[in-house]
Design a protein around this motif. Structure first.
Motif, mmCIF file in Angstrom:
data_model
loop_
_atom_site.group_PDB
_atom_site.id
_atom_site.type_symbol
_atom_site.label_atom_id
_atom_site.label_comp_id
_atom_site.label_asym_id
_atom_site.label_seq_id
_atom_site.Cartn_x
_atom_site.Cartn_y
_atom_site.Cartn_z
ATOM 1 N N LYS A 145 20.269 39.845 44.396
ATOM 2 C CA LYS A 145 19.348 39.091 45.253
ATOM 3 C C LYS A 145 19.549 39.430 46.737
ATOM 4 N N VAL A 146 19.562 40.741 47.004
ATOM 5 C CA VAL A 146 19.663 41.240 48.376
ATOM 6 C C VAL A 146 18.575 42.284 48.608
ATOM 7 N N SER A 147 18.339 42.607 49.867
ATOM 8 C CA SER A 147 17.300 43.578 50.208
ATOM 9 C C SER A 147 17.837 45.007 50.105
ATOM 10 N N TYR A 148 16.904 45.955 50.138
ATOM 11 C CA TYR A 148 17.290 47.374 50.152
ATOM 12 C C TYR A 148 18.102 47.682 51.409
ATOM 13 N N THR A 149 17.771 47.032 52.508
ATOM 14 C CA THR A 149 18.495 47.255 53.764
ATOM 15 C C THR A 149 19.956 46.849 53.621
ATOM 16 N N THR A 150 20.207 45.725 52.969
ATOM 17 C CA THR A 150 21.585 45.280 52.742
ATOM 18 C C THR A 150 22.330 46.291 51.879
ATOM 19 N N LEU A 151 21.675 46.785 50.835
ATOM 20 C CA LEU A 151 22.310 47.804 49.992
ATOM 21 C C LEU A 151 22.629 49.055 50.810
ATOM 22 N N PHE A 152 21.714 49.430 51.698
ATOM 23 C CA PHE A 152 21.931 50.590 52.568
ATOM 24 C C PHE A 152 23.173 50.387 53.431
ATOM 25 N N HIS A 153 23.298 49.205 54.036
ATOM 26 C CA HIS A 153 24.459 48.920 54.892
ATOM 27 C C HIS A 153 25.750 48.879 54.075
ATOM 28 N N TRP A 154 25.698 48.289 52.871
ATOM 29 C CA TRP A 154 26.884 48.252 52.020
ATOM 30 C C TRP A 154 27.305 49.657 51.607
ATOM 31 N N ASN A 155 26.344 50.544 51.416
ATOM 32 C CA ASN A 155 26.668 51.931 51.089
ATOM 33 C C ASN A 155 27.334 52.602 52.289
ATOM 34 N N ASN A 156 26.783 52.402 53.466
ATOM 35 C CA ASN A 156 27.330 53.044 54.669
ATOM 36 C C ASN A 156 28.730 52.557 55.017
ATOM 37 N N ASP A 157 29.009 51.257 54.822
ATOM 38 C CA ASP A 157 30.342 50.767 55.188
ATOM 39 C C ASP A 157 31.336 50.816 54.022
ATOM 40 N N GLY A 158 30.897 51.338 52.860
ATOM 41 C CA GLY A 158 31.794 51.512 51.728
ATOM 42 C C GLY A 158 31.953 50.286 50.849
ATOM 43 N N THR A 159 31.223 49.226 51.144
ATOM 44 C CA THR A 159 31.308 48.011 50.330
ATOM 45 C C THR A 159 30.835 48.273 48.909
ATOM 46 N N LEU A 160 29.730 48.987 48.788
ATOM 47 C CA LEU A 160 29.169 49.316 47.478
ATOM 48 C C LEU A 160 28.605 50.726 47.540
ATOM 49 N N PRO A 161 29.430 51.729 47.192
ATOM 50 C CA PRO A 161 28.984 53.113 47.309
ATOM 51 C C PRO A 161 27.847 53.449 46.338
#
Length: 97
Positions: free
Chosen positions: A55-71
């Protein structure tokens, strides 16, 4: 016409009843329906599937990928997430998800 039934419950009985109902409701609304099956598989989920699951946006997924939270993994022009990594992050008590 509705019937009303009165019950005598102790505070501890009422507390246990509420806890059982809450637990059942949380299990029913769990985004990961069958944990045993999901944990044994290691397939990839699309951005859309992960976004709906968490239940998050694509933008949140993008940020999590960039900071290593969720590669994420790219296959061609598409972005995928490993289901096992999502489950691992959800299990950690100090997760950012």
């Amino acid at each position: 016409m509705q019937n009303v039934q009165m019950l005598n419950l102790s505070i501890s009985d009422l507390t246990n009843l509420i806890a059982e109902c809450l637990k059942a409701e949380l299990e029913k609304n769990n985004p990961i329906k069958n944990k045993a099956t999901v944990e044994t598989t290691n397939h990839l989920l699309s951005r859309k599937e992960v976004s709906e699951m968490l239940k998050v946006s694509y933008t949140t997924l993008f940020h999590w990928n960039n900071d290593g939270t969720l590669p994420a993994q790219k296959l061609g022009n598409r972005v995928y997430y490993q289901e096992s990594q999502i489950l691992d992050r959800l299990k950690k008590p100090s997760n950012n998800l």
